[in-house]
Motif scaffolding. Sequence first.
Motif, PDB file in Angstrom:
ATOM      1  N   SER A 153       0.814  -1.215   0.000  1.00  0.00           N
ATOM      2  CA  SER A 153       0.000   0.000   0.000  1.00  0.00           C
ATOM      3  C   SER A 153       0.850   1.269   0.000  1.00  0.00           C
ATOM      4  N   GLY A 154       2.168   1.114   0.015  1.00  0.00           N
ATOM      5  CA  GLY A 154       3.052   2.269  -0.003  1.00  0.00           C
ATOM      6  C   GLY A 154       3.150   2.997   1.314  1.00  0.00           C
ATOM      7  N   VAL A 155       2.903   2.285   2.412  1.00  0.00           N
ATOM      8  CA  VAL A 155       2.958   2.885   3.750  1.00  0.00           C
ATOM      9  C   VAL A 155       4.269   2.481   4.428  1.00  0.00           C
ATOM     10  N   GLU A 156       4.998   3.460   4.935  1.00  0.00           N
ATOM     11  CA  GLU A 156       6.241   3.176   5.636  1.00  0.00           C
ATOM     12  C   GLU A 156       5.951   2.463   6.955  1.00  0.00           C
ATOM     13  N   VAL A 157       6.786   1.490   7.301  1.00  0.00           N
ATOM     14  CA  VAL A 157       6.637   0.738   8.545  1.00  0.00           C
ATOM     15  C   VAL A 157       7.691   1.180   9.552  1.00  0.00           C
ATOM     16  N   ARG A 158       7.240   1.419  10.778  1.00  0.00           N
ATOM     17  CA  ARG A 158       8.147   1.687  11.886  1.00  0.00           C
ATOM     18  C   ARG A 158       7.801   0.730  13.015  1.00  0.00           C
ATOM     19  N   HIS A 159       8.802   0.055  13.548  1.00  0.00           N
ATOM     20  CA  HIS A 159       8.562  -0.989  14.548  1.00  0.00           C
ATOM     21  C   HIS A 159       8.781  -0.492  15.965  1.00  0.00           C
ATOM     22  N   PHE A 160       7.807  -0.767  16.828  1.00  0.00           N
ATOM     23  CA  PHE A 160       8.006  -0.575  18.261  1.00  0.00           C
ATOM     24  C   PHE A 160       8.188  -1.945  18.908  1.00  0.00           C
ATOM     25  N   ASN A 161       8.872  -1.976  20.022  1.00  0.00           N
ATOM     26  CA  ASN A 161       9.215  -3.244  20.658  1.00  0.00           C
ATOM     27  C   ASN A 161       8.137  -3.720  21.625  1.00  0.00           C
ATOM     28  N   LEU A 162       7.969  -5.032  21.665  1.00  0.00           N
ATOM     29  CA  LEU A 162       7.270  -5.687  22.758  1.00  0.00           C
ATOM     30  C   LEU A 162       8.347  -6.236  23.680  1.00  0.00           C
ATOM     31  N   ILE A 163       8.173  -6.047  24.974  1.00  0.00           N
ATOM     32  CA  ILE A 163       9.250  -6.327  25.929  1.00  0.00           C
ATOM     33  C   ILE A 163       9.034  -7.689  26.591  1.00  0.00           C
TER      34      ILE A 163
END
Length: 420
Positions: A153-163
């Motif tokens: 879809s052309g959407v940038e992905v940014r990952h947050f962490n699960l701890i």
Amino acid sequence: MKNGRVGEKGWNFEANDVLANAAKVTIRGTLETIMSNIDCGETRSTISLCLGDPSVYPCFHTTPIAEDAVVSALRSSQYNGYAPVGGVLSARRAIAEYLSHDLPYKLSPDDVFVTVGCGQSTHIALSVLARPGANILLPRPGYSYYEARAAFSGVEVRHFNLIPERNWEVDLDVVESLADEKTIAMVLINPGNPCGNVFTYQHLAKVAETAKKLGILIIADEVYGYLTFGSNPFVPMGVFGSVVPVLTLGSISKRWIVPGWRCGWLVTSDPNGILKETKIVDGIKNYLTISSNPVTFVQGAIPQILGSTGEDFFNKTIDILRQAADICVERIKEIDCITCPCKPEGSMSFMVKLDVSRLVDILDDVDFCCKLAKEESVLIIPGSSVRFKNWLRITFAVEPSSLEDGLQRLKSFCQRHAKK
């Protein structure tokens, strides 16, 4: 003719390379690679500890109520035509009633859109939200399908962490540091896939407040909703719909053990009407005019499936999953190079940490899973496929004796490759 070209002009078409790259990060794409290592001469059966589809095992069988509902709907001849945009009204009404049980407000059929499983719900949500320069926050580890769909879809992905040390809670400080004015949403999977965790009410409240502060909506993937067997009960994210708008994704696939029926939903859990004001609801409706619906007779069966299934059926499934999770935790304790930071409390899979330094001739988690498939005919998904390198994703929605066999083979493999 050279390299597929004809004449001076050549062909004007070629495959979209985004698809090839997206496929590499999906569970199915990874599984294809792992399965290619299976020894064709192996006499033992292949044991899959990788896919959340327990329907292949006799101990996991859907309720006769669901089967009878589908048969009845099919034979009624009332569901042989096209479904309305958004789905059959009786199905939408039943889903609204089903999801409203644990909410502080009542959903309307107009809040519900019936989809081809939870996968299509994901595609719709990301397609409607997509715009130039937009980015979305995804959990790590997470369900890689979101990353693949976002790329398409052309959407940038940014990952947050699960701890892992905090039972896979969201690292909210990271969420805030990642978000900017082009962040559109964050994805939350509860009960957790692939971690097997269940978020507490208190933690979900903090997530909702954080999302409100950032001005983003929450895509709540609840396909494993109510499949919990630990100390934390399942809390729908829609409970916090008055704090932050929520797109709730779900299906009958997991709880009723019918993933092949492909009937899910996308629900606007938004009593304040923010998703209407921002035209998200219109976008969903517009998308559905160029898409397909689940087969109509399954939609016709939804009211009976959701309304008549007894607790005995759900309790039996949960008891089997609890037993299987206990087996996994105990057997993992016997393997020196693998550790389990958190006992699974829900869904059908969990994450364990792999210490490759204790092994000989194993480069990383991908190499581990490929060689495990070749030597023991056991299929496990490497953590790299869910953005958690040198971890393993193990599915425990498996008949107990097969699960015991698979984990014993895993132990033998690790002992054979252990450093002396």
